[in-house]
Design a protein around this motif. Structure first.
Motif, short mmCIF file in Angstrom:
data_model
loop_
_atom_site.label_atom_id
_atom_site.label_comp_id
_atom_site.label_asym_id
_atom_site.label_seq_id
_atom_site.Cartn_x
_atom_site.Cartn_y
_atom_site.Cartn_z
N VAL A 277 0.76 -1.43 -0.04
CA VAL A 277 -0.08 -0.03 0.07
C VAL A 277 0.86 1.24 -0.04
O VAL A 277 0.65 2.41 -0.77
N TYR A 278 1.98 1.20 0.63
CA TYR A 278 2.98 2.34 0.80
C TYR A 278 3.59 2.57 -0.44
O TYR A 278 3.58 3.82 -1.05
N GLU A 279 4.04 1.46 -0.98
CA GLU A 279 4.47 1.54 -2.55
C GLU A 279 3.95 2.25 -3.47
O GLU A 279 4.09 3.08 -4.23
N SER A 280 2.78 1.83 -3.75
CA SER A 280 1.78 2.12 -4.61
C SER A 280 1.23 3.53 -4.46
O SER A 280 1.04 4.52 -5.17
N ASN A 281 0.99 3.96 -3.13
CA ASN A 281 0.61 5.30 -2.76
C ASN A 281 1.55 6.34 -3.22
O ASN A 281 1.32 7.38 -3.65
N LYS A 282 2.77 5.93 -2.73
CA LYS A 282 4.20 6.70 -2.46
C LYS A 282 4.07 7.04 -4.28
O LYS A 282 4.42 8.24 -4.81
N VAL A 283 3.98 6.13 -5.07
CA VAL A 283 4.54 6.41 -6.83
C VAL A 283 3.20 7.13 -7.26
O VAL A 283 3.55 8.27 -7.83
N LEU A 284 2.19 6.98 -6.84
CA LEU A 284 0.77 7.53 -7.31
C LEU A 284 0.86 9.08 -6.88
O LEU A 284 0.76 10.18 -7.79
N LEU A 285 1.12 9.37 -5.71
CA LEU A 285 1.13 10.80 -5.13
C LEU A 285 2.05 11.45 -5.74
O LEU A 285 2.00 12.78 -5.97
N GLU A 286 3.43 10.95 -5.96
CA GLU A 286 4.43 11.62 -6.15
C GLU A 286 4.34 12.12 -7.72
O GLU A 286 4.95 13.11 -8.42
N LYS A 287 3.64 11.30 -8.68
CA LYS A 287 3.28 11.53 -9.92
C LYS A 287 2.49 12.89 -10.00
O LYS A 287 2.58 13.67 -11.02
N PHE A 288 1.94 13.32 -9.00
CA PHE A 288 1.03 14.51 -9.03
C PHE A 288 1.82 15.63 -8.22
O PHE A 288 0.94 16.52 -8.03
N GLY A 289 2.81 15.42 -7.85
CA GLY A 289 3.74 16.74 -7.03
C GLY A 289 3.64 16.62 -5.65
O GLY A 289 3.94 17.73 -5.23
N SER A 290 2.73 15.63 -4.95
CA SER A 290 2.59 15.76 -3.58
C SER A 290 3.70 15.08 -3.02
O SER A 290 4.39 14.23 -3.57
N THR A 291 4.03 15.45 -1.91
CA THR A 291 5.05 14.91 -1.16
C THR A 291 4.74 13.65 0.00
O THR A 291 3.56 13.90 0.47
N VAL A 292 5.49 12.83 -0.02
CA VAL A 292 5.26 11.69 0.82
C VAL A 292 6.15 11.60 2.03
O VAL A 292 7.35 11.00 1.58
N ASP A 293 5.95 11.61 3.05
CA ASP A 293 7.02 11.35 4.21
C ASP A 293 6.49 10.21 5.12
O ASP A 293 5.23 9.65 5.04
N VAL A 294 7.34 9.66 5.90
CA VAL A 294 7.24 8.43 6.59
C VAL A 294 7.64 8.66 8.19
O VAL A 294 8.47 9.24 8.31
N VAL A 295 6.83 8.23 8.98
CA VAL A 295 7.10 7.84 10.26
C VAL A 295 6.84 6.43 10.80
O VAL A 295 5.75 5.82 10.64
N ALA A 296 7.73 6.00 11.59
CA ALA A 296 7.77 4.37 11.70
C ALA A 296 8.99 4.23 12.60
O ALA A 296 9.99 4.66 12.50
N PRO A 297 8.79 2.98 13.33
CA PRO A 297 10.26 2.65 13.95
C PRO A 297 11.19 2.17 12.94
O PRO A 297 10.86 1.78 11.79
N VAL A 298 12.63 2.34 13.38
CA VAL A 298 13.56 1.97 12.49
C VAL A 298 13.59 0.70 11.95
O VAL A 298 13.60 0.46 10.64
N GLU A 299 13.05 -0.46 12.76
CA GLU A 299 12.91 -1.89 12.28
C GLU A 299 11.85 -1.97 11.10
O GLU A 299 11.99 -3.10 10.53
#
Ligand code: CP
Length: 282
Positions: free
Chosen positions: A156-178
């Motif tokens: 879900v992350y992979e596909s959303n990131k690719v789609l949203l960046e195609k439209f110039g939106s920025t995608v950041d992440v917050v998660a544990p290191v592991e």
């Protein structure tokens, strides 16, 4: 024709699919006189059922194969299964598999709609998420999106990131290191974003030792963190939600910023539009 990943779609094709989905949502109808088989080799509720509802809305002939009651249990390969179904006159397949990019091993072309492969792609989910975002913001452009959680194992992350960046939106992440993040906590950053998308903690996909209580404390949405969100911001989740882990019980489905069931509703219309896109060779 394949519909396997967001990366192969042009922004105009994404816009077309969302526009057709909106037209279906507003009452538009279409008949597709074709057969389709749903082949789900990994569990699903939302994706399988909404593809079935979409197919029924389009008057398609629908067939379903489950991994545990078919000849997959005798070792028949996915491609041999497709060849046999094609010999029966079924020519479009909606497939979910644990294997990343399962179609790359095929020796022939087949009409495939990817309903999720391993940790890599979930294109119909990203499209229904995009439709939900566009309904709420009127655009997919220049938005600030935060994805929270298990990005390391998430198609879900992979596909959303690719789609949203195609439209110039920025995608950041917050998660544990592991789990693929930089260890910032949710409440430190949540106020900067228009869309906060929570991912399911996929206990079945990772072997790291993992404290659910600690995860919830640092990355779960609760009354304190939701109060820090921008006034017009929304939160989303692809489902299934681990209640009380990614999102506090009292916020799920009830808080005005929660768009989880809108996502599910839009899933039916997006999947109707994807089936039209595929079956009419657009
Ligand atoms: N969002 C999603 O893919 O849910 P299911 O696994 O239930 O299909």
């Amino acid at each position: 024709m394949n519909f396997t990943s967001i990366s192969t779609l042009h922004p105009d094709q994404i816009r077309w699919i969302i526009k057709r989905a909106q037209a279906f949502k507003e009452g538009g109808s279409l008949k597709i006189n074709q057969s389709v088989a749903n082949i789900f080799l990994e569990p699903s509720t939302r994706t399988l059922m909404s593809f079935q509802v979409a197919q029924k809305n389009l008057s398609m002939d629908i067939y379903n194969i489950q991994a545990d009651t078919s000849s997959f249990t005798k070792g028949e390969s996915l491609e041999d299964t497709l060849l046999n179904l094609e010999a029966m006159g079924i020519n479009t397949f909606v497939i979910r598999s644990k294997e990343n990019a399962y179609w790359e091993n095929f020796k022939q072309d087949h009409n495939i709609i990817n309903a999720g492969d391993g940790t890599m792609n979930h294109p119909s989910q990203a499209l229904l998420d995009a439709m939900t975002i566009e309904e709420n913001f009127g655009t997919l452009e220049n938005l600030k999106v935060l994805i929270v959680g298990d990005v390391k194992h998430s198609r879900v992350y992979e596909s959303n990131k690719v789609l949203l960046e195609k439209f110039g939106s920025t995608v950041d992440v917050v998660a544990p290191v592991e789990l693929g993040g930089n260890d910032q906590e949710l409440k430190e950053v949540i106020g900067n974003y228009d869309i906060v998308m929570f991912l399911r903690v996929q206990h079945e996909r990772h072997a790291e030792s993992f404290s659910v209580a600690e995860y919830n404390r640092r990355f779960g949405l609760n009354n304190e963190s939701v109060a820090l969100m921008k006034e017009d911001a929304i939160f989303m989740h692809p489902g299934p939600v681990n209640r009380g882990v990614e999102i506090e019980e009292e916020l799920l489905y009830k808080h005005p910023k929660c768009k989880v069931l809108e996502q599910v509703t839009n899933g039916v219309y997006i999947r109707m539009a994807i089936l039209e896109f595929m079956c009419k060779n657009i």
